[in-house]
Design an enzyme around this catalytic site. Structure first.
Site, PDB file in Angstrom:
ATOM      1  N   PHE A 118       0.850  -1.189   0.000  1.00 21.59           N
ATOM      2  CA  PHE A 118       0.000   0.000   0.000  1.00 21.59           C
ATOM      3  C   PHE A 118       0.885   1.238   0.000  1.00 21.59           C
ATOM      4  CE2 PHE A 118      -4.485   1.147   0.679  1.00 21.59           C
ATOM      5  CZ  PHE A 118      -5.084  -0.009   0.205  1.00 21.59           C
ATOM      6  N   GLN A 231      -7.736  14.960   2.882  1.00 22.59           N
ATOM      7  CA  GLN A 231      -7.068  14.064   1.939  1.00 22.59           C
ATOM      8  C   GLN A 231      -7.853  13.952   0.633  1.00 22.59           C
ATOM      9  OE1 GLN A 231      -6.442   9.535   2.567  1.00 22.59           O
ATOM     10  NE2 GLN A 231      -4.417  10.466   2.553  1.00 22.59           N
ATOM     11  N   HIS A 233      -7.946  11.737  -2.521  1.00 20.42           N
ATOM     12  CA  HIS A 233      -7.439  10.449  -2.994  1.00 20.42           C
ATOM     13  C   HIS A 233      -7.116  10.581  -4.484  1.00 20.42           C
ATOM     14  CE1 HIS A 233      -7.194   6.220  -3.961  1.00 20.42           C
ATOM     15  NE2 HIS A 233      -7.299   5.904  -2.683  1.00 20.42           N
ATOM     16  N   LEU A 243     -14.530   5.930  -5.477  1.00 21.01           N
ATOM     17  CA  LEU A 243     -13.151   5.504  -5.264  1.00 21.01           C
ATOM     18  C   LEU A 243     -12.739   4.292  -6.090  1.00 21.01           C
ATOM     19  CD1 LEU A 243     -10.724   6.139  -3.361  1.00 21.01           C
ATOM     20  CD2 LEU A 243     -11.418   4.112  -2.120  1.00 21.01           C
ATOM     21  N   GLU A 246      -6.659   2.191  -3.686  1.00 22.43           N
ATOM     22  CA  GLU A 246      -5.213   2.169  -3.839  1.00 22.43           C
ATOM     23  C   GLU A 246      -4.706   0.728  -4.008  1.00 22.43           C
ATOM     24  OE1 GLU A 246      -3.194   5.134  -1.431  1.00 22.43           O
ATOM     25  OE2 GLU A 246      -1.956   3.494  -0.707  1.00 22.43           O
ATOM     26  N   ARG A 277      -0.552   9.518  -0.781  1.00 15.25           N
ATOM     27  CA  ARG A 277      -1.657  10.086  -1.550  1.00 15.25           C
ATOM     28  C   ARG A 277      -1.497  11.562  -1.858  1.00 15.25           C
ATOM     29  NH1 ARG A 277      -6.410   6.703   1.542  1.00 15.25           N
ATOM     30  NH2 ARG A 277      -5.843   4.760   0.494  1.00 15.25           N
ATOM     31  N   HIS A 348     -11.549  12.655   0.046  1.00 16.34           N
ATOM     32  CA  HIS A 348     -11.643  11.277   0.520  1.00 16.34           C
ATOM     33  C   HIS A 348     -11.657  11.137   2.038  1.00 16.34           C
ATOM     34  CE1 HIS A 348     -11.180   6.978   0.394  1.00 16.34           C
ATOM     35  NE2 HIS A 348      -9.998   7.008   1.000  1.00 16.34           N
ATOM     36  N   GLU A 378     -12.885   8.397  12.272  1.00 18.38           N
ATOM     37  CA  GLU A 378     -12.545   9.490  11.369  1.00 18.38           C
ATOM     38  C   GLU A 378     -12.982  10.844  11.912  1.00 18.38           C
ATOM     39  OE1 GLU A 378     -13.377   8.708   7.248  1.00 18.38           O
ATOM     40  OE2 GLU A 378     -12.997  10.791   6.674  1.00 18.38           O
ATOM     41  N   ARG A 389      -2.723  10.991   5.711  1.00 16.82           N
ATOM     42  CA  ARG A 389      -2.912   9.612   6.166  1.00 16.82           C
ATOM     43  C   ARG A 389      -2.397   8.618   5.138  1.00 16.82           C
ATOM     44  NH1 ARG A 389      -6.933   5.493   5.261  1.00 16.82           N
ATOM     45  NH2 ARG A 389      -8.271   6.793   3.957  1.00 16.82           N
TER      46      ARG A 389
HETATM   47  C1  LIG Z   1     -14.717   4.563  -0.520  1.00 20.11           C
HETATM   48  C2  LIG Z   1     -13.810   4.500   0.666  1.00 20.11           C
HETATM   49  C3  LIG Z   1     -12.877   3.489   0.773  1.00 20.11           C
HETATM   50  C4  LIG Z   1     -12.024   3.435   1.883  1.00 20.11           C
HETATM   51  N1  LIG Z   1     -11.121   2.426   1.957  1.00 20.11           N
HETATM   52  C5  LIG Z   1     -10.327   2.336   3.066  1.00 20.11           C
HETATM   53  C6  LIG Z   1      -9.410   1.250   3.212  1.00 20.11           C
HETATM   54  O1  LIG Z   1      -9.328   0.366   2.380  1.00 20.11           O
HETATM   55  N2  LIG Z   1      -8.633   1.226   4.323  1.00 20.11           N
HETATM   56  C7  LIG Z   1      -8.713   2.178   5.293  1.00 20.11           C
HETATM   57  O2  LIG Z   1      -7.985   2.094   6.286  1.00 20.11           O
HETATM   58  N3  LIG Z   1      -9.596   3.197   5.189  1.00 20.11           N
HETATM   59  C8  LIG Z   1     -10.405   3.294   4.094  1.00 20.11           C
HETATM   60  N4  LIG Z   1     -11.285   4.332   4.011  1.00 20.11           N
HETATM   61  C9  LIG Z   1     -11.478   5.220   5.159  1.00 20.11           C
HETATM   62  C10 LIG Z   1     -12.290   4.505   6.230  1.00 20.11           C
HETATM   63  O3  LIG Z   1     -13.208   3.646   5.619  1.00 20.11           O
HETATM   64  C11 LIG Z   1     -13.055   5.471   7.118  1.00 20.11           C
HETATM   65  O4  LIG Z   1     -12.211   6.470   7.592  1.00 20.11           O
HETATM   66  C12 LIG Z   1     -13.660   4.738   8.329  1.00 20.11           C
HETATM   67  O5  LIG Z   1     -14.383   3.606   7.906  1.00 20.11           O
HETATM   68  C13 LIG Z   1     -14.543   5.668   9.127  1.00 20.11           C
HETATM   69  O6  LIG Z   1     -15.232   4.929  10.103  1.00 20.11           O
HETATM   70  P1  LIG Z   1     -16.031   5.665  11.261  1.00 20.11           P
HETATM   71  O7  LIG Z   1     -16.550   4.596  12.137  1.00 20.11           O
HETATM   72  O8  LIG Z   1     -15.197   6.721  11.846  1.00 20.11           O
HETATM   73  O9  LIG Z   1     -17.229   6.402  10.498  1.00 20.11           O
HETATM   74  P2  LIG Z   1     -18.320   5.911   9.431  1.00 20.11           P
HETATM   75  O10 LIG Z   1     -18.130   4.515   9.001  1.00 20.11           O
HETATM   76  O11 LIG Z   1     -18.371   6.964   8.386  1.00 20.11           O
HETATM   77  O12 LIG Z   1     -19.661   5.931  10.262  1.00 20.11           O
HETATM   78  C14 LIG Z   1     -20.269   7.122  10.706  1.00 20.11           C
HETATM   79  C15 LIG Z   1     -21.538   6.774  11.449  1.00 20.11           C
HETATM   80  O13 LIG Z   1     -22.052   7.939  12.074  1.00 20.11           O
HETATM   81  C16 LIG Z   1     -23.429   8.027  11.841  1.00 20.11           C
HETATM   82  N5  LIG Z   1     -23.808   9.449  11.919  1.00 20.11           N
HETATM   83  C17 LIG Z   1     -23.175  10.508  11.367  1.00 20.11           C
HETATM   84  N6  LIG Z   1     -23.829  11.645  11.668  1.00 20.11           N
HETATM   85  C18 LIG Z   1     -24.886  11.303  12.435  1.00 20.11           C
HETATM   86  C19 LIG Z   1     -25.962  12.017  13.043  1.00 20.11           C
HETATM   87  N7  LIG Z   1     -26.094  13.333  12.918  1.00 20.11           N
HETATM   88  N8  LIG Z   1     -26.875  11.321  13.738  1.00 20.11           N
HETATM   89  C20 LIG Z   1     -26.790   9.963  13.857  1.00 20.11           C
HETATM   90  N9  LIG Z   1     -25.803   9.249  13.300  1.00 20.11           N
HETATM   91  C21 LIG Z   1     -24.867   9.906  12.595  1.00 20.11           C
HETATM   92  C22 LIG Z   1     -23.616   7.398  10.462  1.00 20.11           C
HETATM   93  O14 LIG Z   1     -24.959   6.993  10.273  1.00 20.11           O
HETATM   94  C23 LIG Z   1     -22.653   6.222  10.566  1.00 20.11           C
HETATM   95  O15 LIG Z   1     -23.269   5.150  11.236  1.00 20.11           O
HETATM   96  C24 LIG Z   1     -12.132   4.404   2.892  1.00 20.11           C
HETATM   97  C25 LIG Z   1     -13.079   5.402   2.790  1.00 20.11           C
HETATM   98  C26 LIG Z   1     -13.894   5.474   1.678  1.00 20.11           C
HETATM   99  C27 LIG Z   1     -14.872   6.618   1.592  1.00 20.11           C
END
Ligand SMILES: Cc1cc2nc3c(=O)[nH]c(=O)nc-3n(C[C@H](O)[C@H](O)[C@H](O)COP(=O)(O)OP(=O)(O)OC[C@H]3O[C@@H](n4cnc5c(N)ncnc54)[C@H](O)[C@@H]3O)c2cc1C
Length: 575
Positions: A118, A231, A233, A243, A246, A277, A348, A378, A389
């Site tokens: 990666f 970031q 991407h 996306l 990578e 990135r 991204h 995040e 990142r």
């Molecule tokens: C397309 C894509 C591919 C990626 N691939 C990778 C990868 O291969 N490897 C890697 O390390 N990272 C990757 N990332 C980054 C990584 O996936 C994210 O940073 C990570 O999954 C974020 O997880 P999280 O639990 O912080 O938030 P999220 O998974 O975004 O979850 C946020 C949660 O908060 C809830 N929420 C938000 N606002 C409110 C509100 N007002 N009221 C109630 N609920 C709310 C949403 O409903 C959701 O349940 C990728 C990101 C993307 C976009």
């Protein structure tokens, strides 16, 4: 009023992993997760390429120190090194633990977990489930919420954080199905609301990635850290922005310009397509600017470059990255076995966020913490990514710091009673806010205003920035923010009124966007993803520090916090 020992906002990897940890540590605790989507529709489910951990299954000379160094160098030395050390040291255990929770990782022929290359990582250490890693992990974590009896409020939108005298007491939430409002009080509140890609017009993120948690914290008078570091991407599929992982370059794909050249040779000769990135996104943007981008008819001077997989062959493409092939085929009609994919940078990931310590405790300022408030994933900034990142470190952060924060919360609530809270005023305020939106006699729909705001952010605060463009961006976004009062809703009912949610999200997008612009304008240097054409050098004497932005109606105030350095002295960052 609803009551729980712990309420977690966010059903993605960070929120779910924390909930599981709390339930495991003390099964008697009453834990709830609230999400505006169904938890398995959180953006985590879309993560493709993988999760980094030095299991040493492929490269036996790898070590946690090497992982920590790559992460710190990738961060352009802005990451807090104590937090990075924890991330790298705990990685192998959390990945094995995920497997024990039921996650199916891709395998080597001898049955051990497979690992791939990666960007910015000096060894093959990214564990994966084909190119659907987030899907594999999140589904098992959500299953485990049931196993551990965690209460899930799905499709409830959290409107505000209740903070009284430096202490988090609960939340106000709105049931999207029927418009009901509820106050929840809890001994601890955790935010895991994910990123804010929707602040920009082209993004890889889910429609729900609108930065709600960040806006809630900012509007409660608490700081957001390092918001200037966004970031982009390198390989968003043109024109949709979706996306292309990578992992595709990790498995060997090339980037080519209109002349057919692998242009990364000019920008990062030792890492080529697997440079970090920020460097790769700048390289693509510069190639496009220099007229070496490509048009849809194949001629030069266009808005994208090519991601070329053809030499990899059908079998490898279909076994290692089938989902990326499928996306390009479905969305832009490209068969990547036969022709290159059109790509360009797409918003991204948010390196900045709610400042926390390594136990997930939310900071109240340069010093001090907020009582009973935690964050991870995040939406938080611990900070392991600093100014940039590395791929596959974010899923890892969600799991390592989700787990640690869960463990810290389980301890914290032992000595706490439910806070005293009068729900009436909060319910009334939320009711009035909704009613005002329904009654508003404006002249524009939500979407064009949102689009104008996203366009301004992408134009004035994108891959490259300078003072003049950001000042212009601040002026335009301020005007657009003032127009918020002129929107009207076509749907005035209370059942499944998604326009209400869009209106509330737009308000948050605007707060977050302005925090990004102001923080970026204040950082007069180039570091990681923050690339200023008027200050092209990194400036450690003046800017080796985290910025903290405080929001108020009167304006945004910036303060600074020191960066924690342990074993890695800042050096020039070359690849
Ligand atoms: C397309 C894509 C591919 C990626 N691939 C990778 C990868 O291969 N490897 C890697 O390390 N990272 C990757 N990332 C980054 C990584 O996936 C994210 O940073 C990570 O999954 C974020 O997880 P999280 O639990 O912080 O938030 P999220 O998974 O975004 O979850 C946020 C949660 O908060 C809830 N929420 C938000 N606002 C409110 C509100 N007002 N009221 C109630 N609920 C709310 C949403 O409903 C959701 O349940 C990728 C990101 C993307 C976009």
């Amino acid at each position: 009023m609803l009551e729980h020992d712990v309420i977690i906002v966010g059903g993605g990897l960070a929120g779910c992993r924390a909930a599981v940890e709390i339930a495991r540590t003390d099964p008697s605790l009453n834990v709830a997760v609230v999400a505006k989507t169904h938890p398995i529709r959180s953006h985590s489910v879309a993560a493709q390429g993988g999760i980094a951990a030095t299991l040493k299954n492929v490269d036996s000379e790898d070590s946690w120190e090497a992982h920590a160094f790559d992460t710190v160098k990738g961060s352009d030395y802005l990451a807090d090194q104590d937090a990075v050390e924890i991330l790298a040291k705990e990685a192998p255990d959390v990945v094995i633990d995920l497997e024990h929770l039921g996650v199916l990782f891709s395998r080597l022929p001898d049955g051990r977990i497979a690992q791939r290359a990666f960007g910015g990582h000096s060894y093959r250490r990214t564990c994966y489930a084909a190119d659907k890693t987030g899907h594999a992990i999140l589904h098992e974590l959500v299953n485990n919420l049931r196993r551990y009896g965690v209460k899930v409020y799905q499709e409830w939108y959290v409107m505000r954080l209740i903070l009284e005298e430096g202490e988090a007491k609960g939340l106000v939430m709105y049931h999207i199905m029927d418009g009901r409002l509820k106050v929840v009080r809890a001994k601890a509140v955790m935010l895991a609301t994910g990123g804010y890609g929707r602040v920009f017009n082209t993004t890889s993120n889910d429609f729900a990635s609108t930065g709600d948690g960040l806006a809630m914290v900012a509007q409660a008078g608490l700081p957001l850290q390092d918001m200037e570091f966004v970031q982009f991407h390198p390989t968003g599929l043109y024109p949709v922005g979706v996306l292309i992982s990578e992992a595709v370059r990790g498995e060997g794909a090339y980037l080519r310009n209109s002349e057919g050249n692998r242009f990364m040779e000019q920008y990062a000769p030792s890492k080529m397509e697997l440079a970090p990135r920020d460097i790769t996104s700048r390289a693509i943007t510069l190639e496009i600017r220099a007229g070496r981008g490509i048009h849809t008819d194949g001629s030069a001077g266009g808005p994208f470059v090519h991601l070329d997989l053809r030499h990899m062959g059908r079998e490898k493409i279909m076994s290692r990255i089938p989902f990326c092939w499928e996306e390009a085929h479905r969305l832009v009609g490209v068969d990547a076995v036969e022709e290159p994919m059109p790509v360009r940078p797409t918003a991204h990931y948010s390196m900045g966020g709610i400042p926390v310590d390594t136990d997930g405790r939310v900071r109240s300022g340069v010093e001090g913490f907020v009582e009973a408030l935690f964050a991870a994933g995040e939406s938080a900034c611990v900070s392991v990514h600093g100014a940039n990142r590395l791929g596959s470190n974010s899923l890892l952060e969600c799991v390592v710091y989700g787990k640690r924060t869960g463990a810290a919360i389980a301890q914290y609530v032992q000595s706490r009673k439910l806070p005293s809270l009068e729900e009436g005023p909060y319910l009334q305020e939320a009711q009035e806010q909704i009613q005002a939106l329904l009654d508003q006699q404006g002249e524009q729909r939500i979407n064009p205003l949102c689009q104008a705001f996203q366009d301004a952010m992408s134009q004035y605060c994108g891959v490259f920035r300078d003072q003049e463009s950001m000042e212009k961006g601040l002026e335009i976004t301020q005007e657009l923010q003032q127009q918020y009062g002129t929107i009207y809703l076509g749907d005035r009912g209370s059942l499944w009124n998604t326009e209400i949610i869009e209106a509330l999200e737009l308000k948050n997008i605007m707060v977050v966007g302005r925090m990004i612009l102001t923080s970026a304008l204040n950082r007069q240097e180039s570091r990681g993803a923050h690339s200023r054409e008027d200050y092209p050098q990194r400036d450690d004497p003046n800017f080796l520090k985290h910025s903290l932005a405080f929001y108020s109606a009167a304006g945004i105030d910036i303060q600074y916090r020191p960066v924690t350095l342990t074993q890695f002295e800042p050096q020039e960052r070359k690849y």
